[in-house]
Each structure stands twice: as structure tokens, then as C-alpha cells.
Write an enzyme that holds these catalytic residues in place. Structure first.
Site, mmCIF file in Angstrom:
data_model
loop_
_atom_site.group_PDB
_atom_site.id
_atom_site.type_symbol
_atom_site.label_atom_id
_atom_site.label_comp_id
_atom_site.label_asym_id
_atom_site.label_seq_id
_atom_site.Cartn_x
_atom_site.Cartn_y
_atom_site.Cartn_z
ATOM 1 N N ARG A 53 61.492 25.833 16.356
ATOM 2 C CA ARG A 53 60.823 26.090 17.640
ATOM 3 C C ARG A 53 59.523 26.883 17.472
ATOM 4 O O ARG A 53 58.516 26.558 18.095
ATOM 5 C CB ARG A 53 61.794 26.891 18.520
ATOM 6 C CG ARG A 53 61.332 27.079 19.963
ATOM 7 C CD ARG A 53 62.238 28.089 20.687
ATOM 8 N NE ARG A 53 63.637 27.896 20.449
ATOM 9 C CZ ARG A 53 64.464 27.178 21.216
ATOM 10 N NH1 ARG A 53 64.002 26.602 22.294
ATOM 11 N NH2 ARG A 53 65.745 27.064 20.907
ATOM 12 N N CYS B 32 67.663 9.396 38.871
ATOM 13 C CA CYS B 32 68.603 9.357 39.998
ATOM 14 C C CYS B 32 69.656 10.442 39.859
ATOM 15 O O CYS B 32 70.842 10.139 39.698
ATOM 16 C CB CYS B 32 69.246 7.985 40.064
ATOM 17 S SG CYS B 32 68.026 6.695 40.175
HETATM 18 N N1 LLP Z 1 68.362 25.806 10.922
HETATM 19 C C1 LLP Z 1 69.529 25.374 11.420
HETATM 20 C C2 LLP Z 1 70.671 25.221 10.543
HETATM 21 C C3 LLP Z 1 69.644 25.069 12.789
HETATM 22 O O1 LLP Z 1 70.795 24.658 13.289
HETATM 23 C C4 LLP Z 1 68.502 25.205 13.628
HETATM 24 C C5 LLP Z 1 68.573 24.874 15.056
HETATM 25 C C6 LLP Z 1 67.297 25.645 13.044
HETATM 26 C C7 LLP Z 1 67.258 25.945 11.693
HETATM 27 C C8 LLP Z 1 66.031 25.809 13.837
HETATM 28 O O2 LLP Z 1 66.158 26.765 14.830
HETATM 29 P P1 LLP Z 1 64.863 27.190 15.711
HETATM 30 O O3 LLP Z 1 63.904 27.936 14.817
HETATM 31 O O4 LLP Z 1 64.261 25.964 16.235
HETATM 32 O O5 LLP Z 1 65.452 28.043 16.765
HETATM 33 N N2 LLP Z 1 68.288 22.274 21.525
HETATM 34 C C9 LLP Z 1 68.204 23.715 21.625
HETATM 35 C C10 LLP Z 1 68.041 24.357 20.279
HETATM 36 C C11 LLP Z 1 69.133 23.976 19.291
HETATM 37 C C12 LLP Z 1 68.876 24.528 17.927
HETATM 38 C C13 LLP Z 1 69.792 23.948 16.931
HETATM 39 N N3 LLP Z 1 69.612 24.404 15.597
HETATM 40 C C14 LLP Z 1 67.063 24.081 22.573
HETATM 41 O O6 LLP Z 1 66.428 23.189 23.121
HETATM 42 O O7 LLP Z 1 66.801 25.259 22.806
#
Ligand code: LLP
Length: 429
Positions: A289, A357
Site C-alpha cells: 500500500r 444494483c
Molecule cells: N506481505 C504480506 C505477507 C501480506 O499479506 C501483505 C498484505 C503485504 C505484505 C502488504 O501489506 P501492505 O503494505 O499493503 O499493507 N485488501 C486490504 C489489504 C489486505 C492486505 C493483505 N496482505 C485493503 O484493501 O486494505
């Protein structure tokens, strides 16, 4: 954010991509006029600032060093994989599909880290055959599968063992992955993680390189990472790990008034905690992110404005939960503004909804917009670069939007809009 004293203020510049500038009141990103892009490629459209993406990748590499991986689940296309690779990042892929796209982009297998709590035998074979840099083992069943593949003649992969540290990261329940009740990793309790590490070290089929944790996503307070690392330091040291990946999870600001730490500040907290804890393993990380979220805006066209007296104003745009399911899944907040009047006050309150919808098809629950917003206006939601396109669907057979990268005055289409005919490609009748 109704009731927020800042809610009627113009959109905060810090929520916009790095190269955003305002020329004659209108928004430019990467030297390109956003309204022109919306007209040229149609709406909805994801517009990514390529310089922003590259800068964040470089920041991550400078802060953590070699081996820091971009978590591609946040946003993946061949162009994105290539940018992360060119800027020196490794890439975290969590399925055969993500692995396939990274390889198709020309990223060498050695630069990939393969994740997942239920990797199939085919996915593991594909990962080993493409010589992925690391496989992060998540279950005893996965040990069995890898061992059977190696027994069948495949080379020994380098592995990390994913440990569940049992830490509450203070984020949305669905985004917490390191709490005691989680499907991910080997829990520290009951000696289970130790058993997994011993097996990884003893197995003839594996090269044990170290440990992995991921405490959750959209975590604002970097001290949560520090706590996890301090708690785990003795364990990491006694495991004999050469590497210790702390996963991803750094939060970003989505709405006015929110503040988030930078990747550099996150790395300082993490590396500082590791030093204090005497961790000798090399520290790795997997930001997703924080690399891509603020790099993009989504541009829509306003289609209807419906005033319900005494209730609220509904403003419908030409997308919805199909390209941004986060508001409905996590209750996530977003801002909205008009790229024709970036610095305008936003006194009008409206609920921005999509064209699906479903009553829950909400993009911004309580948005503020300029009072002269009209049907036909191009409207943008900022900070939509992460987990939007990647979690999108074609629900109601609404085609997935295109992705446009902008840089130095040039707009480049990197993913085409999904057409009606695309939706019939696999429909055999
Ligand atoms: N590494 C692992 C093992 C992970 O499971 C994730 C995210 C990341 C790295 C990256 O995390 P970040 O830096 O992006 O926070 N769909 C959700 C977020 C799910 C994250 C899943 N794993 C949302 O839209 O907020």
C-alpha cells in the site's frame, strides 16, 4: 467526513500524487491534465503517477536495502512489476496468477518471494521451476508438498518460515493477520513455530534462510512493528535465521486530517527495534500500500445528482464497488474533488455511489464537493492506487477500468478497459 471542521476545505495536496500540480485551477499529474486523460480514455479510469511509484520504490530500497519486496497484491500489472524491478525491489507474489504476471513482465524468478497460506502443488512446482528467490512456508501440508516435488527431482528452494507472532496491530479485523486467531503462519504457541523451523532446517528438500511475519495492513502506529520485533528478537536469534522479514502493513492517509509515517520512518522504527533487540538477521520488508496507494487517483463522470429532501443528496458516478470495494468491505473512507477546481471549497455534502444494483454500492459515504458540481463533471477520488484495481470485479458486467500511467507530460495506457466482448471470452454458450 461530516462534522469534521476541515471537511469543506479544498482537497489536501498531501493526498494527491507527488507530481500533482494545479494549472488554471485544473489538476495535472505527471504533467498531464487529468480531465484531458478522462476524456481521452473514458471514465472510470485509474491514473497513476509513474514518478511517484518510482520514488516510493527507491525510498524502500534506500531504507531497507537489498531484498525489500513490493507486495504486488496491492496493485499488479506488467508495467508496475517492471517499475518495481527496475527500481531495485524484489516482488512478493501470493498466487500462481501474480507469479505469472511478474514473470511475464520479465522479472527474474530469483527476484520473487512466493507467499500464500494454501499454495497448490502446481503453484509450488511453478515457483520452483521459475527459481523463485524465496518460498515463504505457511503450513505443514506445504512442507509435504515441497518435499514431494524435490523428491521428484526438482531443486531445493530457499525458504522462510512464516511465524504468527500473536500481536494485535490495531487495524480493521479483516486486515489483522498476526493475531492469535489467524489462518496465516505457524503460531508461536505450543511450540508449533519451533517445530516448523526445526523441520525446515532438518529437511533435505529445503534451504532454510529465515523467518517471516506480517502483523496486518493499514497499521498507523509504527511502534506496533517495534513491539512485534522486540517480542520476537530472542526467538529470531535462537532460530539461526539469516533473514527476518517483517512483511508489509505501513498505513497511508486516505482522508483529510489523517497522518501516516513515511517508509523511511517505518524502516527507522523497525531497524531500530531490531538493533535494540540484538537481532543479527538481515531485516527485510514487503510494503504494498505505501508504495502505490497515493500514486493514483480514479476519475469518474458524474451521472446523476438526486436530492432527497430532509435525507441526503446522492451523487452517482459511472463505477462503484466493482473498481473500489474497500468502502463496502472495510468501511474505508475516501475524499472526492473536482479536477477542474482543485482549490475550491467543498461545502456541498453528498453520498457518492456507483452504478451497481446494490444499496451498499457506496464510494464515499459522506463526501464534500464544490457547490457548483453538476452532472457531466469529472470527479476524482484520490489515494486509490492500492487494493482497488487489484480487488476489482466485473459485477453487473461492468468492465474493469483502464489504467493509465502518466509521466513527463505523456499518458501511457498500460491496461485496457475490459470490453463487453472481453466478458464473453470464456462464455462458451
Ligand atoms: N506481505 C504480506 C505477507 C501480506 O499479506 C501483505 C498484505 C503485504 C505484505 C502488504 O501489506 P501492505 O503494505 O499493503 O499493507 N485488501 C486490504 C489489504 C489486505 C492486505 C493483505 N496482505 C485493503 O484493501 O486494505
Amino acid at each position: 467526513m461530516t462534522g469534521d471542521p476541515m471537511s469543506g476545505d479544498p482537497i489536501a495536496r498531501k493526498l494527491l500524487p507527488d507530481t500533482a500540480e494545479v494549472v488554471d485551477g485544473r489538476l495535472r499529474i505527471g504533467g498531464c491534465d487529468v480531465i484531458d486523460i478522462a476524456k481521452r480514455f473514458g471514465t472510470p479510469v485509474f491514473i497513476y503517477d509513474e514518478e511517484h511509484l518510482r520514488t516510493r520504490c527507491r525510498e524502500a530500497v534506500a531504507a531497507f536495502g537489498e531484498g525489500v519486496a513490493y507486495a504486488s497484491k496491492a496493485f499488479l500489472s506488467k508495467a508496475m512489476a517492471r517499475i518495481a524491478f527496475e527500481e531495485g525491489m524484489y516482488i512478493d507474489v501470493a498466487t500462481g496468477g501474480e507469479l505469472h504476471i511478474a514473470l511475464a513482465a520479465g522479472v527474474p524468478g530469483a527476484r520473487l518471494v512466493f507467499h500464500g497460506n494454501n499454495k497448490s502443488i502446481d503453484e509450488l512446482a511453478m515457483a520452483i521451476d521459475s527459481s523463485v528467490g524465496r518460498i515463504v512456508i505457511d503450513s505443514f501440508d506445504e512442507f509435504d508438498r515441497i518435499e514431494s516435488l524435490v523428491a521428484g527431482g526438482r531443486p531445493r528452494p530457499n525458504v522462510l518460515v512464516r511465524v504468527n507472532p500473536g500481536i494485535d496491530a490495531h487495524t480493521h479485523e479483516y486486515l489483522q493477520t498476526g493475531v492469535p486467531d489467524s489462518k496465516f503462519g505457524f503460531p508461536l504457541t505450543e511450540g508449533i513455530a519451533i517445530e516448523a523451523i526445526e523441520r525446515a532446517k532438518a529437511s533435505e528438500a529445503l534451504r532454510f534462510r529465515g523467518l517471516h511475519i506480517h502483523i496486518g495492513s493499514q497499521v498507523f502506529n509504527v511502534s506496533n512493528f517495534g513491539r512485534a520485533i522486540e517480542a520476537l528478537a530472542p526467538f529470531v536469534n535462537s532460530s539461526g535465521a539469516e533473514e527476518f522479514s517483517i512483511g508489509g502493513g505501513l498505513g497511508v492517509a486516505y482522508v483529510q486530517g489523517e497522518d501516516a509515517d513515511s517508509i523511511t520512518e517505518w524502516a527507522d522504527a523497525v531497524l531500530g527495534a531490531a538493533r535494540e533487540g540484538g537481532v543479527t538477521a538481515r531485516i527485510l520488508a514487503e510494503p504494498g500500500r505505501s508504495i502505490v496507494a497515493q500514486a493514483a487517483v480514479t476519475a469518474y463522470t458524474v451521472g446523476t445528482i438526486k436530492e432527497l429532501p430532509g435525507v441526503r443528496t446522492y451523487l452517482s458516478v459511472d463505477g462503484g464497488i466493482s473498481e473500489n470495494p474497500r468502502p463496502v468491505l472495510y468501511g474505508s473512507g475516501y475524499e472526492a474533488f473536482l479536477p477542474r477546481a482543485v482549490d475550491a471549497k467543498r461545502p456541498m455534502e453528498a453520498r457518492i455511489v456507483g452504478k451497481h444494483c446494490e444499496a451498499g454500492d457506496i464510494i464515499v459515504r459522506s463526501a464534500n464537493l464544490p457547490g457548483d458540481t453538476v452532472v457531466g463533471d469529472i470527479l476524482c477520488t484520490p489515494v486509490t492506487g492500492a487494493y482497488g484495481h487489484s480487488m476489482g470485479s466485473n459485477y453487473n458486467k461492468v468492465g474493469r477500468p483502464p489504467i493509465v500511467f502518466v509521466r513527463d507530460g505523456e499518458a501511457r495506457l498500460v491496461v485496457e478497459r475490459e470490453t463487453y466482448d472481453d466478458m464473453l471470452l470464456r462464455d462458451l454458450g
